[in-house]
Design an enzyme around this catalytic site. Structure first.
Site, PDB file in Angstrom:
ATOM      1  N   GLU A  86      44.586 -33.544 -40.007  1.00 24.89           N
ATOM      2  CA  GLU A  86      43.757 -32.941 -41.066  1.00 24.89           C
ATOM      3  C   GLU A  86      44.338 -31.601 -41.506  1.00 24.89           C
ATOM      4  O   GLU A  86      44.958 -30.870 -40.972  1.00 24.89           O
ATOM      5  CB  GLU A  86      42.215 -32.494 -40.282  1.00 24.89           C
ATOM      6  CG  GLU A  86      41.414 -33.544 -40.160  1.00 24.89           C
ATOM      7  CD  GLU A  86      40.004 -33.169 -39.366  1.00 24.89           C
ATOM      8  OE1 GLU A  86      39.489 -33.904 -38.981  1.00 24.89           O
ATOM      9  OE2 GLU A  86      39.686 -31.951 -39.271  1.00 24.89           O
ATOM     10  N   CYS A  99      44.888 -24.418 -44.202  1.00 21.01           N
ATOM     11  CA  CYS A  99      45.048 -24.374 -42.965  1.00 21.01           C
ATOM     12  C   CYS A  99      45.823 -25.670 -42.422  1.00 21.01           C
ATOM     13  O   CYS A  99      45.183 -26.845 -42.849  1.00 21.01           O
ATOM     14  CB  CYS A  99      43.664 -24.292 -42.380  1.00 21.01           C
ATOM     15  SG  CYS A  99      43.321 -24.599 -40.496  1.00 21.01           S
ATOM     16  N   CYS A 106      46.017 -32.545 -29.243  1.00 19.36           N
ATOM     17  CA  CYS A 106      46.292 -31.415 -28.807  1.00 19.36           C
ATOM     18  C   CYS A 106      46.095 -31.433 -27.177  1.00 19.36           C
ATOM     19  O   CYS A 106      45.142 -32.354 -26.651  1.00 19.36           O
ATOM     20  CB  CYS A 106      45.355 -30.318 -29.170  1.00 19.36           C
ATOM     21  SG  CYS A 106      45.748 -28.609 -28.322  1.00 19.36           S
ATOM     22  N   CYS A 110      40.635 -27.162 -24.613  1.00 15.56           N
ATOM     23  CA  CYS A 110      39.484 -26.110 -24.880  1.00 15.56           C
ATOM     24  C   CYS A 110      38.202 -26.988 -25.209  1.00 15.56           C
ATOM     25  O   CYS A 110      38.093 -28.047 -25.595  1.00 15.56           O
ATOM     26  CB  CYS A 110      39.805 -25.364 -26.172  1.00 15.56           C
ATOM     27  SG  CYS A 110      41.290 -24.420 -26.055  1.00 15.56           S
ATOM     28  N   CYS A 113      36.322 -27.623 -28.333  1.00 15.33           N
ATOM     29  CA  CYS A 113      37.050 -28.222 -29.518  1.00 15.33           C
ATOM     30  C   CYS A 113      37.371 -29.467 -29.692  1.00 15.33           C
ATOM     31  O   CYS A 113      37.542 -30.283 -28.540  1.00 15.33           O
ATOM     32  CB  CYS A 113      38.605 -27.381 -29.401  1.00 15.33           C
ATOM     33  SG  CYS A 113      39.575 -28.078 -30.654  1.00 15.33           S
ATOM     34  N   CYS A 327      37.080 -28.290 -36.670  1.00 18.89           N
ATOM     35  CA  CYS A 327      38.716 -29.045 -36.416  1.00 18.89           C
ATOM     36  C   CYS A 327      38.454 -30.319 -35.882  1.00 18.89           C
ATOM     37  O   CYS A 327      37.752 -30.395 -34.887  1.00 18.89           O
ATOM     38  CB  CYS A 327      39.186 -28.094 -35.365  1.00 18.89           C
ATOM     39  SG  CYS A 327      39.187 -26.556 -36.121  1.00 18.89           S
TER      40      CYS A 327
END
Ligand code: SAH
Length: 336
Positions: A86, A99, A106, A110, A113, A327
């Site tokens: 994205e 962005c 990832c 976190c 997220c 996100c």
């Protein structure tokens, strides 16, 4: 065939020479790729077909775009191995800001997220980072003036490609983006922050702090078990002292977790140590995650408390609230 979009101009020159082609062709190719941002080698009209057949450039496939009423556009791109990433275009008075993602997925984990829910698939190449900007620039027919490396992924976990990307995007023979208009955001990998300071890229560093005590931070971010807040603050200080660039601390306010007035006081003390700027955002709720955003009133009170301590604070404008805002959400929906 080698992907020449990830090459610096000097690497491309060596490569062109090794193909037995005249050296001036390297600069022509580099201009087509990084200044004119063409999607295909076939658009390079002054390059002979014989050379065009010997080179290849990365080109992302546009899979989906969502446009918000405020003009924010969220892009879903497919990579050559069919992975999805994205990118987001935000339109401000001062220019167009993109962005970008730095990894597919990832591994930082976190707790608030969406990008990390399925772990890390792979790093993005420099070309795949560049092409998010070039594809969006082509799509809207306008120049991109600002870039934030704040999409999916941890840029310091893909360090070499990040440095390569920053070199190429700021190159005057390429897109020529101003260093001052680039922000790289990290969850706080202390030794990489120091290495990044020494690399002297001249960009702004943002650190996702999100909590003023190790205890709260560890409950939100697994990386906090590896680096304490004092490790992170020391690294931020090092960045500030070696580059002269002020560090931004990102702080996502989650109701009842990190939004007390005591937290604000502690955060102010930390920010003062490095003349840091604080960027507040109410946490964006993600279905799979348990966090709720602090209400507007609480956000304002938190901001006031910081300001009374002399801290420079901004509240991040929440653009694109009517599209898959947080996100990783658009990608996640497509994968399902
Ligand atoms: N890995 C890097 C960059 C990507 S995340 C980093 O951690 O900084 C970009 C920013 O969005 C980070 O500050 C991250 O903590 C924040 N973020 C992620 N999910 C969020 C959510 N649901 N609400 C608010 N901010 C979020």
């Amino acid at each position: 065939m080698t992907d020449i979009k990830s090459m610096t101009l000097s690497e491309l020159s060596d490569h062109i020479e090794s193909l037995g082609e005249p050296a001036y062709r390297a600069k022509q190719l580099y201009g087509w790729i990084h200044q004119k941002c063409v999607a295909s080698v076939d658009d390079m009209t002054n390059i002979p077909k014989s050379l065009r057949e010997k080179v290849d450039i990365t080109n992302l496939n546009l899979v989906d775009v969502q446009e918000s009423s405020d003009g924010t556009r969220k892009y879903l791109f497919g990579l050559s191995d069919r992975s999805l990433i994205e990118s987001v275009l935000m339109r401000y008075k001062y220019g167009n800001s993109v962005c970008i993602s730095s990894q597919v997925g990832c591994r930082m984990g976190c707790k608030f997220c969406a990008s990390t829910l399925d772990g890390l698939e792979r790093n993005l190449t420099a070309a795949e980072m560049l092409d998010q900007i070039y594809s969006i620039s082509r799509d809207i027919g306008e120049r991109i003036s600002h870039v934030v490396v704040m999409g999916t992924g941890e840029p310091m976990d893909n360090y070499d490609n990040l440095i390569r990307f920053l070199h190429i995007i700021t190159d005057q023979d390429g897109y020529g983006l101003s260093r001052r208009n680039i922000t790289v955001s990290t969850c706080g990998i202390a030794e990489k922050i120091k290495e990044f300071a020494d690399a002297d890229t001249g960009v702004t560093l943002a650190i996702s702090l999100h909590a003023p005590t190790d205890e709260i931070r560890r409950s939100m971010m697994p990386i906090a078990n590896k680096y304490s807040i004092s490790d992170v603050i020391n690294a931020a200080k090092y960045y500030f002292e070696h580059t002269g660039r002020r560090v931004t601390f990102e702080y996502a306010l989650a109701k009842g977790v990190n939004d007390s007035s005591e937290c604000a006081a502690k955060l102010a003390d930390l920010a003062k140590l490095v003349s840091g700027h604080v960027n507040l955002i109410p946490v964006n709720p993600v279905t799979e995650r348990g966090y709720a955003p602090t209400a507007d009133e609480g956000v304002r009170a938190f901001k006031n408390k910081l300001e009374k301590q002399g801290i420079n604070v901004t509240i991040r404008r929440e653009l694109g609230q009517d599209i898959d805002g947080a996100c990783g959400q658009l990608r996640k929906r497509h994968m399902e």
